[in-house]
Design a protein around this motif. Structure first.
Motif, PDB file in Angstrom:
ATOM      1  N   LYS A  56       0.819  -1.212   0.000  1.00  0.00           N
ATOM      2  CA  LYS A  56       0.000   0.000   0.000  1.00  0.00           C
ATOM      3  C   LYS A  56       0.855   1.265   0.000  1.00  0.00           C
ATOM      4  O   LYS A  56       0.332   2.364  -0.155  1.00  0.00           O
ATOM      5  N   ASP A  72       5.169  -2.799  -9.487  1.00  0.00           N
ATOM      6  CA  ASP A  72       3.922  -2.817 -10.245  1.00  0.00           C
ATOM      7  C   ASP A  72       2.889  -3.758  -9.641  1.00  0.00           C
ATOM      8  O   ASP A  72       3.212  -4.645  -8.850  1.00  0.00           O
ATOM      9  N   SER A  73       1.621  -3.515 -10.020  1.00  0.00           N
ATOM     10  CA  SER A  73       0.500  -4.374  -9.618  1.00  0.00           C
ATOM     11  C   SER A  73       0.348  -4.455  -8.103  1.00  0.00           C
ATOM     12  O   SER A  73       0.193  -5.533  -7.538  1.00  0.00           O
ATOM     13  N   ASN A  74       0.392  -3.285  -7.455  1.00  0.00           N
ATOM     14  CA  ASN A  74       0.144  -3.207  -6.017  1.00  0.00           C
ATOM     15  C   ASN A  74      -0.991  -2.219  -5.747  1.00  0.00           C
ATOM     16  O   ASN A  74      -1.788  -1.925  -6.652  1.00  0.00           O
ATOM     17  N   GLN A  75      -1.065  -1.708  -4.540  1.00  0.00           N
ATOM     18  CA  GLN A  75      -2.128  -0.767  -4.168  1.00  0.00           C
ATOM     19  C   GLN A  75      -1.534   0.549  -3.655  1.00  0.00           C
ATOM     20  O   GLN A  75      -2.099   1.209  -2.796  1.00  0.00           O
ATOM     21  N   ILE A  76      -0.401   0.919  -4.193  1.00  0.00           N
ATOM     22  CA  ILE A  76       0.293   2.145  -3.790  1.00  0.00           C
ATOM     23  C   ILE A  76      -0.515   3.362  -4.269  1.00  0.00           C
ATOM     24  O   ILE A  76      -0.935   3.421  -5.419  1.00  0.00           O
ATOM     25  N   LEU A  95       6.277   1.443 -11.622  1.00  0.00           N
ATOM     26  CA  LEU A  95       5.193   1.712 -10.670  1.00  0.00           C
ATOM     27  C   LEU A  95       3.831   1.588 -11.349  1.00  0.00           C
ATOM     28  O   LEU A  95       2.837   2.149 -10.872  1.00  0.00           O
ATOM     29  N   ASN A  98      -0.928   0.517 -10.326  1.00  0.00           N
ATOM     30  CA  ASN A  98      -1.196   0.782  -8.913  1.00  0.00           C
ATOM     31  C   ASN A  98      -2.427   1.677  -8.809  1.00  0.00           C
ATOM     32  O   ASN A  98      -3.225   1.752  -9.746  1.00  0.00           O
ATOM     33  N   ASN A 123      -2.479   4.126 -13.729  1.00  0.00           N
ATOM     34  CA  ASN A 123      -2.705   4.584 -12.363  1.00  0.00           C
ATOM     35  C   ASN A 123      -3.900   5.542 -12.352  1.00  0.00           C
ATOM     36  O   ASN A 123      -4.717   5.512 -13.276  1.00  0.00           O
TER      37      ASN A 123
END
Length: 259
Positions: A56, A72-76, A95, A98, A123
């Protein structure tokens, strides 16, 4: 001669053993510093992969010798100021995919000179500070974001490497001018200089404001004059309505006697 050959052979063996030990130690050290949920591998340079790690926020304990960083491919949701400042060898930063909405002005301070590839595609970025990417030397991928096309975005793209290609891949989710919505930024910028447009809008707003104040002043002056005229008219009518002085009867008799 044989003793010398034996000595050289042992020396070389010891040298290669020590070299291997040093490399192993460095690899182990880098791996032991690997952030939680990430995988670190060391070939010619350190590769840190944190893809699909349910992150996150960007890890703060990244190894200083990281050269390739995949987040990449996260919830940042955001990229804070100077978050990568200690990564002086960083060449690739991914990045993408996200939920990034905000990127602070000094987010890439410390890596602007070494970074060769920056991927921020897919994004939720609508706008950034005009100087966010200004010092980047490498290529930046910022497409597939809900960009708001205005003067700030025009200034951002003006300072980016490969700006023509980047601008052509940006679609205006929203725009200063409604007719630009849904169009590539490049076509919107070709139709109108968005920074001059902003200046013209400000000038028009100022003129409208000044005209409004001028109208109010004139209206007040007209009202004040009319009010004074009305008061003067009423006062005059009041004076006219007062009875005039009439001579007393005895004064008339005295005058007649004298004659």
């Amino acid at each position: 001669m044989k003793l010398m050959d034996l000595f050289v052979a042992r020396s070389l063996s010891t040298y290669f053993l020590l070299q291997g030990f040093v490399l192993l130690t460095l690899c182990f050290h880098s791996t032991s510093m690997c952030p939680k949920g990430c995988l670190c591998s060391h070939a010619s340079s350190l590769n840190v992969s944190c893809s699909n790690a349910n992150l996150k926020e960007i890890p703060k304990d990244l190894p200083p010798d990281t050269a390739l960083l995949y987040l990449d491919s996260n919830q940042i949701r955001s990229v804070p100021n100077e978050i990568f400042k200690d990564l002086h060898h960083l060449k690739v930063l991914n990045l993408s995919k996200n939920a990034i909405e905000s990127i602070e002005e000094r987010a890439f301070k410390g890596v602007a000179d070494t970074l060769q590839t920056l991927d921020l595609s897919n994004n939720k970025i609508k706008s950034v500070h005009k100087d966010t990417f200004s010092k980047l030397k490498g290529r930046a991928q910022i497409s597939d974001n809900p960009w708001h096309c205005d003067c700030t975005l025009q200034q951002v793209l003006r300072d980016m490497p490969s700006k023509h290609e980047t601008a052509n891949n940006i679609i205006c989710e929203t725009a200063v001018l409604e007719q630009h919505t849904g169009k590539p930024f490049l076509s919107a910028a070709n139709e109108a200089d968005l920074c001059n447009l902003s200046k013209k809008t400000t000038d028009v707003a100022m003129l409208v404001t000044m005209f409004g104040w001028f109208t109010m002043v004139i209206s007040y002056v007209v009202y004040y004059v009319r009010q004074n005229q009305e008061d003067a008219r009423r006062h005059l009518e009041y004076l006219k309505s007062l009875p005039s002085k009439q001579k007393k009867p005895e004064e008339s008799d005295d005058i007649s006697t004298v004659l």
